[in-house]
Design a protein around this motif. Structure first.
Motif, short mmCIF file in Angstrom:
data_model
loop_
_atom_site.label_atom_id
_atom_site.label_comp_id
_atom_site.label_asym_id
_atom_site.label_seq_id
_atom_site.Cartn_x
_atom_site.Cartn_y
_atom_site.Cartn_z
N GLY A 1 5.85 18.15 -6.15
CA GLY A 1 6.34 16.91 -5.60
C GLY A 1 4.86 16.57 -4.66
O GLY A 1 4.62 16.38 -4.68
N LEU A 2 5.57 14.75 -4.40
CA LEU A 2 5.04 13.59 -3.96
C LEU A 2 5.42 13.16 -2.31
O LEU A 2 6.48 13.13 -2.25
N ARG A 3 4.80 13.46 -1.40
CA ARG A 3 5.16 12.71 -0.67
C ARG A 3 4.95 11.64 -0.33
O ARG A 3 3.30 11.62 -0.17
N TYR A 4 5.66 10.43 0.19
CA TYR A 4 5.14 9.29 -0.33
C TYR A 4 5.01 8.50 1.15
O TYR A 4 6.14 8.52 1.51
N ARG B 1 0.89 -1.49 0.32
CA ARG B 1 -0.32 -0.04 0.22
C ARG B 1 1.34 1.29 -0.28
O ARG B 1 1.59 0.93 0.45
N ILE B 2 1.36 2.19 -1.28
CA ILE B 2 0.81 3.12 -1.43
C ILE B 2 0.36 4.69 -1.15
O ILE B 2 -0.10 4.35 -1.87
N GLU B 3 1.22 5.47 -0.40
CA GLU B 3 0.27 6.41 -0.42
C GLU B 3 0.81 8.18 -1.12
O GLU B 3 2.23 7.67 0.06
N LEU B 4 0.77 8.35 -2.07
CA LEU B 4 1.77 9.75 -2.33
C LEU B 4 0.67 10.86 -3.00
O LEU B 4 -0.11 11.06 -3.30
#
Length: 220
Positions: free
Chosen positions: A73-76, A55-58
């Motif tokens: 950008g995206l924090r993940y 499971r990854i949240e970006l």
């Protein structure tokens, strides 16, 4: 950025909407799950092949500047488990960054085994596949490890290739080259998975503020 300007202080005015400026990272924003992951890792009696669920949240962040340099950008956060298990098999946090002016794409990563890295690549805003690499000893795309990992499983390089797929999924292939005492050849630790979206991203704070301001100024 390779041709650096003389003025290293003046910051640009970024677009508040990060989601509209992510370039090749746009297809990765959101919450994702992958159920066909495979990890090939070193064990005393030979390589182990381990299936995993991810499971990854970006989530988009506000634009970041270093003087004239501008990143969107995206924090993940990634959490991985073995099938039918609740214990965390792998945990990882960091950022994916896109620099429109130069085509640079960056992944920073940190794992709770005492290791961090920054992988760097170059691509185009509309690219559907791109590759990044971190190399031990580099001062710009390096790898740092705690003393035990440096001794027992020294990481010489880390490479990740991302593919944005036509069906709305995205996939990655990772190779981490390890130097292990007693092994004549480097060990190529690999991981791959395909991610399916289960949740939309939350707009970054400046994008939310801009949307509220537009709503307030619209005639009733």
């Amino acid at each position: 950025m390779t041709d650096f300007p003389k003025d290293i202080y003046t910051e640009p005015e970024p677009d508040p909407d990060t989601l509209a400026n992510l370039g090749p990272l746009a297809g990765m924003a959101g919450i994702w799950t992958g159920t066909i992951g495979l990890d090939v890792n070193p064990k005393a009696d030979g390589p182990e092949r381990q299936a995993f669920i991810e499971r990854i949240e970006l989530q988009p962040i506000d634009a970041q500047t270093n003087g004239p340099q501008l990143f969107y950008g995206l924090r993940y956060h990634t959490r991985i488990v073995k099938p039918d298990d609740v214990e965390t098999f792998h945990d990882q946090v960091g950022y994916w960054l896109w620099e429109p002016a130069t085509g640079a794409v960056i992944q920073t990563l940190s794992i709770p085994r005492g290791q961090a890295a920054m992988a760097v690549g170059k691509t185009t805003a509309d690219a559907k596949t791109f590759r990044l690499q971190a190399v031990r000893g580099s001062e710009m795309n390096g790898i740092v490890s705690n003393p035990f990992l440096e001794y027992a499983f020294r990481t010489d390089s880390y490479t990740i290739t991302v593919s944005i797929n036509a069906d709305g999924t995205w996939s990655y292939e990772q190779e981490t080259v390890l130097i292990i005492p007693g092994q004549a050849e480097p060990f190529r630790h690999t991981d791959h998975n395909t991610l399916h979206k289960i949740g939309e991203p939350t707009p970054n704070p400046t994008a939310q503020a801009a949307a509220r301001k537009r709503a307030e100024t619209q005639p009733q």
